[in-house]
Motif scaffolding. Structure first.
Motif, PDB file in Angstrom:
ATOM      1  N   SER A   1       0.589 -10.658   7.665  1.00  0.00           N
ATOM      2  CA  SER A   1       0.267  -9.976   6.413  1.00  0.00           C
ATOM      3  C   SER A   1      -0.460 -10.940   5.487  1.00  0.00           C
ATOM      4  O   SER A   1      -0.332 -12.164   5.610  1.00  0.00           O
ATOM      5  CB  SER A   1       1.568  -9.524   5.731  1.00  0.00           C
ATOM      6  OG  SER A   1       1.312  -9.032   4.437  1.00  0.00           O
ATOM      7  N   MET A   2      -1.213 -10.386   4.549  1.00  0.00           N
ATOM      8  CA  MET A   2      -1.780 -11.214   3.487  1.00  0.00           C
ATOM      9  C   MET A   2      -0.624 -11.913   2.795  1.00  0.00           C
ATOM     10  O   MET A   2       0.456 -11.333   2.639  1.00  0.00           O
ATOM     11  CB  MET A   2      -2.519 -10.349   2.459  1.00  0.00           C
ATOM     12  CG  MET A   2      -3.753  -9.687   2.964  1.00  0.00           C
ATOM     13  SD  MET A   2      -4.557  -8.744   1.652  1.00  0.00           S
ATOM     14  CE  MET A   2      -5.600 -10.019   0.973  1.00  0.00           C
ATOM     15  N   ARG A   3      -0.831 -13.106   2.347  1.00  0.00           N
ATOM     16  CA  ARG A   3       0.228 -13.869   1.681  1.00  0.00           C
ATOM     17  C   ARG A   3       0.164 -13.750   0.158  1.00  0.00           C
ATOM     18  O   ARG A   3       1.176 -13.751  -0.509  1.00  0.00           O
ATOM     19  CB  ARG A   3       0.161 -15.344   2.093  1.00  0.00           C
ATOM     20  CG  ARG A   3       0.409 -15.567   3.559  1.00  0.00           C
ATOM     21  CD  ARG A   3       1.834 -15.244   3.910  1.00  0.00           C
ATOM     22  NE  ARG A   3       2.066 -15.413   5.345  1.00  0.00           N
ATOM     23  CZ  ARG A   3       2.908 -14.661   6.019  1.00  0.00           C
ATOM     24  NH1 ARG A   3       3.575 -13.701   5.426  1.00  0.00           N
ATOM     25  NH2 ARG A   3       3.083 -14.850   7.298  1.00  0.00           N
TER      26      ARG A   3
ATOM     27  N   PHE B   1       5.196  -9.251   6.190  1.00  0.00           N
ATOM     28  CA  PHE B   1       5.113  -9.921   4.883  1.00  0.00           C
ATOM     29  C   PHE B   1       6.176 -11.008   4.748  1.00  0.00           C
ATOM     30  O   PHE B   1       5.902 -12.076   4.203  1.00  0.00           O
ATOM     31  CB  PHE B   1       5.233  -8.889   3.755  1.00  0.00           C
ATOM     32  CG  PHE B   1       5.109  -9.508   2.389  1.00  0.00           C
ATOM     33  CD1 PHE B   1       3.861  -9.875   1.903  1.00  0.00           C
ATOM     34  CD2 PHE B   1       6.223  -9.731   1.609  1.00  0.00           C
ATOM     35  CE1 PHE B   1       3.739 -10.462   0.652  1.00  0.00           C
ATOM     36  CE2 PHE B   1       6.112 -10.319   0.358  1.00  0.00           C
ATOM     37  CZ  PHE B   1       4.863 -10.686  -0.120  1.00  0.00           C
ATOM     38  N   ILE B   2       7.375 -10.741   5.243  1.00  0.00           N
ATOM     39  CA  ILE B   2       8.450 -11.736   5.097  1.00  0.00           C
ATOM     40  C   ILE B   2       8.568 -12.676   6.288  1.00  0.00           C
ATOM     41  O   ILE B   2       9.370 -13.608   6.267  1.00  0.00           O
ATOM     42  CB  ILE B   2       9.820 -11.068   4.806  1.00  0.00           C
ATOM     43  CG1 ILE B   2      10.257 -10.176   5.962  1.00  0.00           C
ATOM     44  CG2 ILE B   2       9.783 -10.328   3.472  1.00  0.00           C
ATOM     45  CD1 ILE B   2      11.676  -9.651   5.841  1.00  0.00           C
TER      46      ILE B   2
ATOM     47  N   ASN C   1      -6.838  -1.485   8.982  1.00  0.00           N
ATOM     48  CA  ASN C   1      -7.839  -0.680   8.272  1.00  0.00           C
ATOM     49  C   ASN C   1      -7.681  -0.805   6.760  1.00  0.00           C
ATOM     50  O   ASN C   1      -8.670  -0.757   6.028  1.00  0.00           O
ATOM     51  CB  ASN C   1      -7.759   0.787   8.695  1.00  0.00           C
ATOM     52  CG  ASN C   1      -8.301   1.015  10.084  1.00  0.00           C
ATOM     53  OD1 ASN C   1      -9.071   0.215  10.609  1.00  0.00           O
ATOM     54  ND2 ASN C   1      -7.884   2.105  10.710  1.00  0.00           N
ATOM     55  N   TRP C   2      -6.462  -0.942   6.301  1.00  0.00           N
ATOM     56  CA  TRP C   2      -6.201  -1.134   4.872  1.00  0.00           C
ATOM     57  C   TRP C   2      -6.631  -2.532   4.443  1.00  0.00           C
ATOM     58  O   TRP C   2      -6.852  -2.779   3.261  1.00  0.00           O
ATOM     59  CB  TRP C   2      -4.726  -0.917   4.550  1.00  0.00           C
ATOM     60  CG  TRP C   2      -4.365   0.513   4.346  1.00  0.00           C
ATOM     61  CD1 TRP C   2      -4.043   1.425   5.310  1.00  0.00           C
ATOM     62  CD2 TRP C   2      -4.285   1.204   3.103  1.00  0.00           C
ATOM     63  NE1 TRP C   2      -3.781   2.642   4.725  1.00  0.00           N
ATOM     64  CE2 TRP C   2      -3.912   2.529   3.370  1.00  0.00           C
ATOM     65  CE3 TRP C   2      -4.485   0.828   1.779  1.00  0.00           C
ATOM     66  CZ2 TRP C   2      -3.739   3.476   2.369  1.00  0.00           C
ATOM     67  CZ3 TRP C   2      -4.313   1.770   0.784  1.00  0.00           C
ATOM     68  CH2 TRP C   2      -3.952   3.084   1.090  1.00  0.00           C
ATOM     69  N   GLY C   3      -6.702  -3.458   5.398  1.00  0.00           N
ATOM     70  CA  GLY C   3      -7.117  -4.820   5.077  1.00  0.00           C
ATOM     71  C   GLY C   3      -5.989  -5.729   4.624  1.00  0.00           C
ATOM     72  O   GLY C   3      -6.243  -6.802   4.080  1.00  0.00           O
ATOM     73  N   ILE C   4      -4.739  -5.331   4.851  1.00  0.00           N
ATOM     74  CA  ILE C   4      -3.621  -6.159   4.390  1.00  0.00           C
ATOM     75  C   ILE C   4      -2.890  -6.863   5.534  1.00  0.00           C
ATOM     76  O   ILE C   4      -1.988  -7.666   5.298  1.00  0.00           O
ATOM     77  CB  ILE C   4      -2.615  -5.358   3.525  1.00  0.00           C
ATOM     78  CG1 ILE C   4      -2.041  -4.169   4.280  1.00  0.00           C
ATOM     79  CG2 ILE C   4      -3.278  -4.927   2.220  1.00  0.00           C
ATOM     80  CD1 ILE C   4      -0.950  -3.424   3.523  1.00  0.00           C
ATOM     81  N   VAL C   5      -3.295  -6.560   6.761  1.00  0.00           N
ATOM     82  CA  VAL C   5      -2.759  -7.239   7.946  1.00  0.00           C
ATOM     83  C   VAL C   5      -3.951  -7.636   8.800  1.00  0.00           C
ATOM     84  O   VAL C   5      -4.922  -6.886   8.903  1.00  0.00           O
ATOM     85  CB  VAL C   5      -1.795  -6.308   8.726  1.00  0.00           C
ATOM     86  CG1 VAL C   5      -1.531  -6.824  10.128  1.00  0.00           C
ATOM     87  CG2 VAL C   5      -0.485  -6.145   7.973  1.00  0.00           C
ATOM     88  N   ARG C   6      -3.851  -8.817   9.385  1.00  0.00           N
ATOM     89  CA  ARG C   6      -4.962  -9.265  10.231  1.00  0.00           C
ATOM     90  C   ARG C   6      -4.444  -9.768  11.568  1.00  0.00           C
ATOM     91  O   ARG C   6      -3.306 -10.224  11.684  1.00  0.00           O
ATOM     92  CB  ARG C   6      -5.805 -10.313   9.538  1.00  0.00           C
ATOM     93  CG  ARG C   6      -5.120 -11.640   9.340  1.00  0.00           C
ATOM     94  CD  ARG C   6      -6.017 -12.600   8.534  1.00  0.00           C
ATOM     95  NE  ARG C   6      -5.388 -13.909   8.512  1.00  0.00           N
ATOM     96  CZ  ARG C   6      -5.859 -14.968   9.148  1.00  0.00           C
ATOM     97  NH1 ARG C   6      -6.977 -14.892   9.834  1.00  0.00           N
ATOM     98  NH2 ARG C   6      -5.231 -16.124   9.100  1.00  0.00           N
ATOM     99  N   LEU C   7      -5.319  -9.665  12.535  1.00  0.00           N
ATOM    100  CA  LEU C   7      -5.058 -10.139  13.887  1.00  0.00           C
ATOM    101  C   LEU C   7      -5.260 -11.646  13.915  1.00  0.00           C
ATOM    102  O   LEU C   7      -6.251 -12.152  13.375  1.00  0.00           O
ATOM    103  CB  LEU C   7      -6.031  -9.456  14.855  1.00  0.00           C
ATOM    104  CG  LEU C   7      -6.088  -9.966  16.284  1.00  0.00           C
ATOM    105  CD1 LEU C   7      -4.823  -9.572  17.036  1.00  0.00           C
ATOM    106  CD2 LEU C   7      -7.311  -9.389  16.977  1.00  0.00           C
ATOM    107  N   VAL C   8      -4.316 -12.367  14.531  1.00  0.00           N
ATOM    108  CA  VAL C   8      -4.456 -13.810  14.701  1.00  0.00           C
ATOM    109  C   VAL C   8      -4.070 -14.171  16.134  1.00  0.00           C
ATOM    110  O   VAL C   8      -3.382 -13.407  16.810  1.00  0.00           O
ATOM    111  CB  VAL C   8      -3.584 -14.613  13.702  1.00  0.00           C
ATOM    112  CG1 VAL C   8      -4.038 -14.392  12.279  1.00  0.00           C
ATOM    113  CG2 VAL C   8      -2.113 -14.278  13.839  1.00  0.00           C
ATOM    114  N   HIS C   9      -4.531 -15.307  16.564  1.00  0.00           N
ATOM    115  CA  HIS C   9      -4.189 -15.775  17.905  1.00  0.00           C
ATOM    116  C   HIS C   9      -3.280 -16.985  17.779  1.00  0.00           C
ATOM    117  O   HIS C   9      -3.447 -17.812  16.880  1.00  0.00           O
ATOM    118  CB  HIS C   9      -5.457 -16.105  18.692  1.00  0.00           C
ATOM    119  CG  HIS C   9      -6.313 -14.904  18.913  1.00  0.00           C
ATOM    120  ND1 HIS C   9      -6.013 -13.934  19.835  1.00  0.00           N
ATOM    121  CD2 HIS C   9      -7.445 -14.481  18.289  1.00  0.00           C
ATOM    122  CE1 HIS C   9      -6.918 -12.983  19.792  1.00  0.00           C
ATOM    123  NE2 HIS C   9      -7.802 -13.285  18.856  1.00  0.00           N
TER     124      HIS C   9
END
Length: 179
Positions: A86-88, A36-37, A67-75
């Protein structure tokens, strides 16, 4: 490895402690706090080294956060490793968390309460007191579920305005404050 400032470390440790109080694994919450930070996506190795936790624990925690949907995989260009962010938008992040908590906690409880009431209505051994308590609790959960469903899709500025209204709503309804 990322060198954390004392403020970042304090936040990450506190978020982990709060996560544990909310029923979320401490490491999961700390990883979320770090992401997040973080101004950039981080890979699992950097997360593990920064928080001094096992790489396997990081992998498991990242899956849970996804699974919670608050972090996503990025390349990241030029790096074959998976990175995570993290979601911003904090309002949307808390909406997603509330959606998950509703789905995982409130909805199953409401289902069981409804089932109990149906079974109790057919069972002459169930006393009126138990029936009344279950009905009150089911009504509470139904009301909260319906309320959440209604406000869930309000635009963020409207939701913020509603929440910040606070006592103004009570006064508008003509209710006096309880001491």
């Amino acid at each position: 490895m990322i060198t954390l400032t004392p403020v970042q470390e304090k936040f990450i440790l506190h978020w982990g402690e709060m996560g544990a109080r909310w029923g979320i694994n401490r490491t999961v919450a700390q990883i979320h706090a770090l992401l997040f930070i973080s101004p950039r996506p981080l890979n699992a190795e950097d997360i593990a080294a920064t928080l001094n936790v096992a790489r396997s624990n990081v992998s498991t925690s990242l899956k849970e956060l996804q699974n919670w949907g608050i972090v996503r995989l990025v390349h990241v260009m030029g790096d074959k490793r998976d990175h995570f962010e993290s979601m911003r938008d904090v309002w949307e992040m808390f909406r997603v968390v509330l959606d998950e908590r509703k789905k995982r906690e409130l909805d199953p409880t409401l289902t069981v309460l409804r089932d109990c009431l149906l079974e109790a209505a057919k069972d002459p051994k169930v006393d009126a007191y138990t029936m009344n308590r279950l009905s009150e609790l089911a009504d509470f959960f139904e009301t909260m579920s319906q309320w959440y469903t209604q406000i869930r899709h309000w635009p963020t500025p409207v939701l913020v305005k509603f929440i910040r209204a606070g006592d103004k709503v009570r006064k508008l309804l003509g209710l006096k404050a309880k001491d």
